[in-house]
Design a protein around this motif. Structure first.
Motif, short mmCIF file in Angstrom:
data_model
loop_
_atom_site.label_atom_id
_atom_site.label_comp_id
_atom_site.label_asym_id
_atom_site.label_seq_id
_atom_site.Cartn_x
_atom_site.Cartn_y
_atom_site.Cartn_z
N THR A 212 1.12 12.30 7.60
CA THR A 212 1.08 10.87 7.27
C THR A 212 2.38 10.19 7.62
O THR A 212 2.41 9.10 8.22
N ALA A 213 3.50 10.82 7.25
CA ALA A 213 4.81 10.20 7.47
C ALA A 213 5.11 10.04 8.96
O ALA A 213 5.58 8.98 9.40
N SER A 214 4.85 11.08 9.75
CA SER A 214 5.17 10.99 11.17
C SER A 214 4.22 10.05 11.89
O SER A 214 4.58 9.43 12.89
N PHE A 215 3.00 9.92 11.38
CA PHE A 215 2.03 8.98 11.96
C PHE A 215 2.42 7.54 11.62
O PHE A 215 2.35 6.64 12.46
N MET A 216 2.84 7.31 10.38
CA MET A 216 3.18 5.97 9.92
C MET A 216 4.67 5.73 10.10
O MET A 216 5.46 5.85 9.17
N SER A 217 5.07 5.43 11.30
CA SER A 217 6.47 5.21 11.61
C SER A 217 6.87 3.78 11.25
O SER A 217 6.12 3.04 10.62
N ALA A 218 8.06 3.39 11.69
CA ALA A 218 8.48 2.00 11.51
C ALA A 218 7.56 1.04 12.24
O ALA A 218 7.53 -0.15 11.94
N VAL A 219 6.79 1.57 13.21
CA VAL A 219 5.76 0.75 13.86
C VAL A 219 4.80 0.21 12.81
O VAL A 219 4.37 -0.94 12.86
N THR A 220 4.46 1.04 11.83
CA THR A 220 3.56 0.61 10.76
C THR A 220 4.28 -0.29 9.77
O THR A 220 3.78 -1.34 9.38
N VAL A 221 5.47 0.11 9.35
CA VAL A 221 6.19 -0.62 8.31
C VAL A 221 6.50 -2.05 8.74
O VAL A 221 6.37 -3.00 7.97
N LEU A 222 6.92 -2.23 9.99
CA LEU A 222 7.29 -3.56 10.47
C LEU A 222 6.18 -4.22 11.29
O LEU A 222 5.99 -5.44 11.22
N GLY A 223 5.45 -3.42 12.07
CA GLY A 223 4.47 -3.99 13.00
C GLY A 223 3.15 -4.39 12.38
O GLY A 223 2.59 -5.43 12.73
N THR A 224 2.63 -3.57 11.44
CA THR A 224 1.30 -3.86 10.88
C THR A 224 1.28 -5.14 10.04
O THR A 224 0.37 -5.96 10.20
N PRO A 225 2.24 -5.36 9.11
CA PRO A 225 2.23 -6.65 8.39
C PRO A 225 2.31 -7.85 9.33
O PRO A 225 1.65 -8.87 9.12
N THR A 226 3.12 -7.72 10.38
CA THR A 226 3.22 -8.81 11.36
C THR A 226 1.90 -9.02 12.08
O THR A 226 1.49 -10.16 12.35
N GLU A 227 1.23 -7.92 12.43
CA GLU A 227 -0.09 -8.00 13.07
C GLU A 227 -1.08 -8.76 12.20
O GLU A 227 -1.81 -9.63 12.67
N VAL A 228 -1.12 -8.46 10.90
CA VAL A 228 -2.02 -9.14 9.97
C VAL A 228 -1.62 -10.61 9.83
O VAL A 228 -2.48 -11.51 9.79
N TYR A 229 -0.34 -10.88 9.77
CA TYR A 229 0.18 -12.25 9.67
C TYR A 229 -0.26 -13.10 10.85
O TYR A 229 -0.66 -14.25 10.69
N ARG A 230 -0.22 -12.53 12.04
CA ARG A 230 -0.51 -13.29 13.25
C ARG A 230 -1.98 -13.28 13.64
O ARG A 230 -2.49 -14.24 14.19
N PHE A 231 -2.67 -12.14 13.40
CA PHE A 231 -4.03 -11.99 13.92
C PHE A 231 -5.08 -11.74 12.84
O PHE A 231 -6.27 -11.69 13.16
N GLY A 232 -4.67 -11.56 11.61
CA GLY A 232 -5.63 -11.42 10.53
C GLY A 232 -5.89 -9.99 10.09
O GLY A 232 -5.45 -9.03 10.72
N ALA A 233 -6.68 -9.88 9.01
CA ALA A 233 -6.90 -8.59 8.36
C ALA A 233 -7.94 -7.74 9.06
O ALA A 233 -8.33 -6.69 8.54
N ILE A 234 -8.42 -8.15 10.23
CA ILE A 234 -9.35 -7.31 10.98
C ILE A 234 -8.71 -5.96 11.30
O ILE A 234 -9.40 -4.96 11.50
N PHE A 235 -7.38 -5.90 11.28
CA PHE A 235 -6.66 -4.65 11.52
C PHE A 235 -7.03 -3.58 10.49
O PHE A 235 -6.91 -2.40 10.76
N SER A 236 -7.50 -4.00 9.31
CA SER A 236 -7.86 -3.04 8.26
C SER A 236 -9.04 -2.17 8.67
O SER A 236 -9.27 -1.11 8.06
N LEU A 237 -9.80 -2.57 9.70
CA LEU A 237 -10.90 -1.73 10.19
C LEU A 237 -10.40 -0.41 10.73
O LEU A 237 -11.19 0.53 10.93
N PHE A 238 -9.10 -0.30 10.97
CA PHE A 238 -8.56 0.99 11.40
C PHE A 238 -8.78 2.06 10.33
O PHE A 238 -8.69 3.25 10.63
N GLY A 239 -9.08 1.66 9.10
CA GLY A 239 -9.41 2.64 8.08
C GLY A 239 -10.62 3.47 8.47
O GLY A 239 -10.69 4.69 8.21
#
Length: 613
Positions: A62-89
């Motif tokens: 989990t830790a190696s998969f969820m890098s700073a790409v997730t910590v910084l990039g995913t909230p920004t992705e949701v902010y700009r493009f919406g919560a459709i990103f949650s379908l990655f679940g």
């Protein structure tokens, strides 16, 4: 928000928290180097002696998969493009099932250290295919690691004042230090510590944002009013950046190339002491992926709620979208010394976990694929020292490659694009080997080259000619609440700049059908394209070059026994067939690469035992 209130700055306690995270990570490496089970052999160093249990390996995945790409990039992705990103679940579920039930059984029963080494690609195909796979993996990992190191350092530097190259070098040095000293065990246990830091950072932001915004309800209402709750978009158009289909189909191919065949992930789950523990680690890891994803999406919604009427990016408070999360942290946590430092530690924990896994995996691939086949007389102690030397070398190389990452544009999309462009053809190659009995070396090599040609064509074209906003579909960013004036009046804007803007972009070029169609393919389909082209071409070429006539050992294929393993595991365990000449883990096989040949047998209970010849 109150536009007159500035954001905070880093104070002494923030630096103390951040430094503490680095010191504890380094201390874990020291412990595994000098205390407990020392790293006597390259097998201990690279695979933890194959005695790891499911829970720490799951947290490490989990830790190696969820890098700073997730910590910084995913909230920004949701902010700009919406919560459709949650379908990655849903995507994560499919990826874990495919990895656990198709790829893991084959890799685990072979007892290999490297997915590219002689024990799979060379014996399944030939040494040329194996060499291509090794070189491509090294290039992919170094490039991806450069992004993971550089991008969060840049974002945090411009918002918090963290020294850019000081942060880059500190990250690389600490990772290299504990990887070199402690090997895989140190990497896994630092990942366990770091995933805790990541969760603590996310939770602190979510709690304080909820308090300031008046609870989760107002945050959800703001997101709904701003069009951010766009969960369902079933448009089948492959040119749309994010839809249900691009995320589920394209995302599954993209992340399976990471979880199914990528050395840094495979090396973790095959270090488990039994195949059952290895599969269990993947399924426990799935829960961790969901938790981190939910936290990141909620942080993105909180980010939008806080700045829904005064976007810091278009208001020139930050120079890039990836800086929005650090900006939010210094805004809402400025009255709590140490908590901004905790979030920076959260971002860098993601970076450390990913970089350390990459360094350890690169060392494993190099030693197993390039050193051992050419220097067969080396002792295990010598190989262990060489493994440590490789960790230092790749640590330095990854720090050097961080500079190139500054040209790659937005953090999240750049990272996923690299995984897709390079990982897709590799996924196709391994799928050909594991799932297609008549796949041969000629088909594998030509298919791999064709897959790379297709994925690099579209991937590099998308970097040079980014898709237009009607393809990427950014949502509106408003500034009417900022009390800023342009030309004497308040203003509101919908940002038209493409999210994938890069330093390579060609400006003032007349758009062609090729740019508006082929180069506008969703970046999530880069991996899908590479995988399918590799498989299709590989199958056709194999059939036309005598693939059906080859005499292939079934242990290199996914077999019916592998598929029934989960059911056999519930049956009464019977006596294991075979003799183990030295202590190895129950249910595992010793590594055939360590100067002996091992025949693998499966007893009626589904456990694999080894007989040395």
């Amino acid at each position: 928000m109150d536009p007159s209130r500035g954001i905070g700055t880093f104070v002494v306690w923030d630096y103390v928290v951040f430094a503490g995270m680095l010191l504890i990570s380094a201390a874990i490496g020291i412990y595994y180097a000098f205390a407990g089970d020392k790293q006597q052999t390259s097998k201990d160093f690279l695979m933890g002696g194959r005695r790891m249990s499911a829970v720490p390996v799951a947290l490490s995945l989990t830790a190696s998969f969820m890098s700073a790409v997730t910590v910084l990039g995913t909230p920004t992705e949701v902010y700009r493009f919406g919560a459709i990103f949650s379908l990655f679940g849903i995507t994560y579920l499919l990826v874990v099932v495919i990895s656990a039930e198709i790829f893991l059984p084959v890799f685990y029963k072979l007892g290999i250290t490297s997915t590219y080494e002689k024990q799979y690609l060379e014996l399944r195909f030939n040494k040329y295919v194996r060499l291509c796979g090794t070189i491509v993996y090294i290039i992919q990992t170094v490039l991806y690691t450069g992004i993971v190191i550089y991008a969060p350092a840049l974002a945090l530097n411009q918002v918090t004042g963290f020294d850019l190259w000081g942060a880059v070098v500190a990250t690389g040095v600490v990772c290299t230090f504990y990887c070199t000293l402690g090997g895989l065990k140190a990497v896994v246990w630092t990942d366990v510590f770091q995933v805790g830091i990541m969760l603590a950072g996310f939770v602190s932001v979510l709690i304080q944002a909820s308090v300031i915004q008046g609870g989760i309800g107002p945050i959800i209402n703001d997101a709904r009013n701003g069009g951010r709750l766009n969960f369902w978009n079933f448009n089948p158009n492959p040119l749309q950046r994010h839809t249900f289909w691009t995320i589920i189909l394209g995302g599954t191919f993209t992340w399976t190339s990471l979880y199914g065949v990528n050395q840094s992930q495979v090396q973790r789950y095959i270090s488990c002491k039994s195949r059952f523990q290895a599969k269990l680690s993947l399924y426990i890891n799935l829960v961790g992926l969901w938790v981190i994803l939910v936290c990141a999406v909620l942080c993105g919604l909180a980010l939008y709620s806080r700045y829904h009427d005064c976007d810091p990016w278009t208001n020139n408070k930050v120079s890039a979208p990836d800086q929005l999360m650090p900006y939010l942290v210094l805004d809402i946590l400025q009255d709590y010394p140490g908590l901004p430092g905790l979030f920076v530690a959260c971002a860098y924990s993601g970076t450390l976990s990913t970089v350390s896994s990459s360094i350890n995996a690169l060392a494993a691939v190099t030693v197993e694929d390039l050193v051992k086949p050419n220097f067969r007389s080396l002792s295990e102690r010598s190989l262990s020292w060489i493994s440590q030397g490789m960790s230092v070398l790749f640590g330095v190389l990854c720090i050097g490659m961080a500079a190139l990452a500054s040209l790659m544009g937005a953090l999240l999309q750049a990272a996923l694009s690299i995984i897709g462009m390079i990982g897709g053809p590799l996924l196709g190659l391994f799928s050909l080997g594991i799932l297609v009995p008549f796949g041969n070396s000629i088909g594998a090599l030509i298919g791999l080259l064709a897959g790379f040609a297709a994925s690099f064509w579209v991937g590099i074209g998308a970097q040079l000619y980014p898709p237009l906003p009607e393809r990427t579909m950014p949502l509106s960013l408003e500034t009417y609440g900022c009390n800023n004036t342009y030309n004497g009046s308040n203003w509101m804007t919908t940002t038209a700049m493409p999210f994938s803007t890069t330093a390579f972009q060609e400006h003032n070029v007349e758009r062609t059908p090729l740019m508006d169609n082929w180069y506008s393919l969703s970046y999530l389909y880069f991996s899908t394209l590479g995988t399918l082209v590799t498989l299709f071409v590989g199958i056709l070429v194999s059939l036309s070059t005598g693939g059906r006539k080859q005499n292939l050992d079934r242990k290199f294929l996914l077999t019916k026994e592998d598929m029934l393993f989960n059911f056999d595991n519930f049956k009464k365990k019977e006596q294991v067939v075979g003799y183990k000449s030295h202590p190895v883990e129950e249910g595992g096989t010793d590594n055939p690469a360590f100067n002996h040949i091992e025949m693998n047998f499966t007893d009626p209970s589904g456990r694999t035992s080894g007989t040395h010849l």
